[in-house]
Design a protein around this motif. Sequence first.
Motif, PDB file in Angstrom:
ATOM      1  N   THR A  88       0.815  -1.193   0.089  1.00  0.00           N
ATOM      2  CA  THR A  88      -0.092   0.105   0.201  1.00  0.00           C
ATOM      3  C   THR A  88       0.872   1.318   0.088  1.00  0.00           C
ATOM      4  O   THR A  88       1.915   1.328   0.725  1.00  0.00           O
ATOM      5  N   LEU A  89       0.477   2.203  -0.601  1.00  0.00           N
ATOM      6  CA  LEU A  89       1.142   3.560  -0.967  1.00  0.00           C
ATOM      7  C   LEU A  89       0.262   4.436  -0.297  1.00  0.00           C
ATOM      8  O   LEU A  89      -1.088   4.444  -0.656  1.00  0.00           O
ATOM      9  N   ILE A  90       0.702   5.548   0.195  1.00  0.00           N
ATOM     10  CA  ILE A  90      -0.136   6.892   0.745  1.00  0.00           C
ATOM     11  C   ILE A  90       0.523   7.908   0.489  1.00  0.00           C
ATOM     12  O   ILE A  90       1.620   8.221   0.983  1.00  0.00           O
ATOM     13  N   TRP A  91      -0.212   8.971   0.096  1.00  0.00           N
ATOM     14  CA  TRP A  91       0.365  10.204  -0.112  1.00  0.00           C
ATOM     15  C   TRP A  91      -0.566  11.475  -0.271  1.00  0.00           C
ATOM     16  O   TRP A  91      -1.669  11.209  -0.591  1.00  0.00           O
ATOM     17  N   GLY A  92      -0.092  12.515  -0.216  1.00  0.00           N
ATOM     18  CA  GLY A  92      -0.930  13.709  -0.438  1.00  0.00           C
ATOM     19  C   GLY A  92      -0.288  14.456  -1.628  1.00  0.00           C
ATOM     20  O   GLY A  92       0.683  14.667  -1.896  1.00  0.00           O
ATOM     21  N   GLU A  93      -0.870  14.924  -2.540  1.00  0.00           N
ATOM     22  CA  GLU A  93      -0.656  15.963  -3.799  1.00  0.00           C
ATOM     23  C   GLU A  93      -1.740  16.918  -3.978  1.00  0.00           C
ATOM     24  O   GLU A  93      -2.705  17.139  -3.390  1.00  0.00           O
ATOM     25  N   SER A  94      -0.997  18.080  -4.533  1.00  0.00           N
ATOM     26  CA  SER A  94      -1.814  19.193  -5.077  1.00  0.00           C
ATOM     27  C   SER A  94      -2.477  18.879  -6.199  1.00  0.00           C
ATOM     28  O   SER A  94      -2.297  17.815  -6.805  1.00  0.00           O
ATOM     29  N   PHE A  95      -3.408  19.875  -6.603  1.00  0.00           N
ATOM     30  CA  PHE A  95      -4.145  19.435  -7.815  1.00  0.00           C
ATOM     31  C   PHE A  95      -3.260  19.383  -9.008  1.00  0.00           C
ATOM     32  O   PHE A  95      -3.553  18.495 -10.011  1.00  0.00           O
ATOM     33  N   ASN A  96      -2.053  19.827  -9.018  1.00  0.00           N
ATOM     34  CA  ASN A  96      -1.211  19.790 -10.165  1.00  0.00           C
ATOM     35  C   ASN A  96      -0.277  18.776  -9.878  1.00  0.00           C
ATOM     36  O   ASN A  96       0.793  18.892 -10.568  1.00  0.00           O
ATOM     37  N   GLY A  97      -0.121  17.782  -8.959  1.00  0.00           N
ATOM     38  CA  GLY A  97       0.433  16.537  -8.636  1.00  0.00           C
ATOM     39  C   GLY A  97       1.839  16.964  -7.976  1.00  0.00           C
ATOM     40  O   GLY A  97       2.734  16.266  -8.243  1.00  0.00           O
ATOM     41  N   VAL A  98       1.992  17.917  -7.330  1.00  0.00           N
ATOM     42  CA  VAL A  98       3.153  18.243  -6.664  1.00  0.00           C
ATOM     43  C   VAL A  98       2.905  17.803  -5.078  1.00  0.00           C
ATOM     44  O   VAL A  98       1.824  17.825  -4.531  1.00  0.00           O
ATOM     45  N   ILE A  99       4.017  17.241  -4.512  1.00  0.00           N
ATOM     46  CA  ILE A  99       4.161  16.653  -3.248  1.00  0.00           C
ATOM     47  C   ILE A  99       5.069  17.215  -2.116  1.00  0.00           C
ATOM     48  O   ILE A  99       4.897  17.066  -1.083  1.00  0.00           O
ATOM     49  N   GLY A 100       6.085  17.837  -2.953  1.00  0.00           N
ATOM     50  CA  GLY A 100       6.911  18.442  -1.767  1.00  0.00           C
ATOM     51  C   GLY A 100       7.664  19.741  -2.499  1.00  0.00           C
ATOM     52  O   GLY A 100       7.618  19.990  -3.569  1.00  0.00           O
ATOM     53  N   LEU A 101       7.896  20.497  -1.698  1.00  0.00           N
ATOM     54  CA  LEU A 101       8.707  21.790  -1.635  1.00  0.00           C
ATOM     55  C   LEU A 101       9.918  21.963  -0.472  1.00  0.00           C
ATOM     56  O   LEU A 101       9.575  22.126   0.456  1.00  0.00           O
ATOM     57  N   GLU A 102      11.021  21.894  -1.166  1.00  0.00           N
ATOM     58  CA  GLU A 102      12.098  21.823   0.007  1.00  0.00           C
ATOM     59  C   GLU A 102      11.816  20.874   1.179  1.00  0.00           C
ATOM     60  O   GLU A 102      12.143  21.346   2.305  1.00  0.00           O
ATOM     61  N   ASP A 103      11.537  19.597   0.855  1.00  0.00           N
ATOM     62  CA  ASP A 103      11.226  18.677   1.887  1.00  0.00           C
ATOM     63  C   ASP A 103      10.242  18.998   2.701  1.00  0.00           C
ATOM     64  O   ASP A 103      10.157  18.539   3.892  1.00  0.00           O
ATOM     65  N   LYS A 104       9.180  19.819   2.461  1.00  0.00           N
ATOM     66  CA  LYS A 104       8.144  20.126   3.192  1.00  0.00           C
ATOM     67  C   LYS A 104       6.808  19.679   2.090  1.00  0.00           C
ATOM     68  O   LYS A 104       6.912  19.911   1.090  1.00  0.00           O
ATOM     69  N   LEU A 105       5.552  19.846   2.834  1.00  0.00           N
ATOM     70  CA  LEU A 105       4.576  19.923   2.096  1.00  0.00           C
ATOM     71  C   LEU A 105       4.074  21.309   1.731  1.00  0.00           C
ATOM     72  O   LEU A 105       4.138  22.221   2.460  1.00  0.00           O
ATOM     73  N   PRO A 106       3.877  21.454   0.309  1.00  0.00           N
ATOM     74  CA  PRO A 106       3.667  22.740  -0.317  1.00  0.00           C
ATOM     75  C   PRO A 106       2.463  23.442   0.227  1.00  0.00           C
ATOM     76  O   PRO A 106       2.501  24.569   0.268  1.00  0.00           O
ATOM     77  N   TRP A 107       1.595  22.655   0.827  1.00  0.00           N
ATOM     78  CA  TRP A 107       0.379  23.349   1.155  1.00  0.00           C
ATOM     79  C   TRP A 107       0.351  23.399   2.688  1.00  0.00           C
ATOM     80  O   TRP A 107      -0.684  24.015   3.355  1.00  0.00           O
ATOM     81  N   GLY A 108       1.304  23.378   3.313  1.00  0.00           N
ATOM     82  CA  GLY A 108       1.457  23.557   4.958  1.00  0.00           C
ATOM     83  C   GLY A 108       0.876  21.916   5.397  1.00  0.00           C
ATOM     84  O   GLY A 108       0.362  21.078   4.791  1.00  0.00           O
ATOM     85  N   LYS A 109       0.333  22.234   6.633  1.00  0.00           N
ATOM     86  CA  LYS A 109      -0.357  21.191   7.563  1.00  0.00           C
ATOM     87  C   LYS A 109      -1.818  21.400   7.099  1.00  0.00           C
ATOM     88  O   LYS A 109      -2.385  22.362   7.399  1.00  0.00           O
ATOM     89  N   HIS A 110      -2.475  20.300   6.808  1.00  0.00           N
ATOM     90  CA  HIS A 110      -3.841  20.158   6.365  1.00  0.00           C
ATOM     91  C   HIS A 110      -4.250  19.208   7.419  1.00  0.00           C
ATOM     92  O   HIS A 110      -4.253  18.094   7.292  1.00  0.00           O
ATOM     93  N   LYS A 111      -5.154  19.623   8.400  1.00  0.00           N
ATOM     94  CA  LYS A 111      -5.474  18.860   9.395  1.00  0.00           C
ATOM     95  C   LYS A 111      -6.475  17.675   9.187  1.00  0.00           C
ATOM     96  O   LYS A 111      -5.916  16.481   9.884  1.00  0.00           O
ATOM     97  N   ASP A 112      -7.229  17.568   8.230  1.00  0.00           N
ATOM     98  CA  ASP A 112      -8.007  16.593   7.771  1.00  0.00           C
ATOM     99  C   ASP A 112      -7.055  15.644   6.991  1.00  0.00           C
ATOM    100  O   ASP A 112      -7.519  14.456   7.500  1.00  0.00           O
ATOM    101  N   ASP A 113      -6.298  16.289   6.145  1.00  0.00           N
ATOM    102  CA  ASP A 113      -5.381  15.086   5.747  1.00  0.00           C
ATOM    103  C   ASP A 113      -4.473  14.385   6.626  1.00  0.00           C
ATOM    104  O   ASP A 113      -4.482  13.140   6.571  1.00  0.00           O
TER     105      ASP A 113
END
Length: 181
Positions: free
Chosen positions: A1-26
Amino acid sequence: TLIWGESFNGVIGLEDKLPWGKHKDDMKHFVRKTKDQTVVIGRKTFDSIGRKPLPNRTNIVLTRNLEFYAKGVIVIDDYKNVLKLAKRENVIVIGGKEIYDLFMPYASKIFKTVINSICYGDTEAPKVAKFEWSSISSKLLGENTDDIPYYIIEMFRGVSMDMVMGLYLWDGSKYNCMHKS
């Protein structure tokens, strides 16, 4: 099983962090899916989360560095040993990009969160071969919270009858996040 979060345009990281910040529900979704499970994380991603094991999980750090040590984790240097373990118990791959790419050919399930936001980043989500995967569910959530709306998509490897019949549609007209397959 794989699990990840991505932005609408398929980005998962920016400088080793989530680019959208902390998303409580995610984050809550991530905890629900990984709690009391064995998780596999690459060493660079492990470093980026503070070199601390995630609580209430068996943490495996996959690294080429045979000298690597961190308290509270199991260190494995060969992904084939993880594959052997996955034959005996559920293993969830939690990142980063190189680790997702390494395990994608062996995965049977994906939990993917799509954050309804276009983000700039330096790391893209793993490529999911459209005709190898079918959706179990796709739900739009977070419309009535302070968080950015998002989709949770659960997928399994295999072709559904709906896809074969050409009837498989994603509901996304309100946010234009998904498209017809």
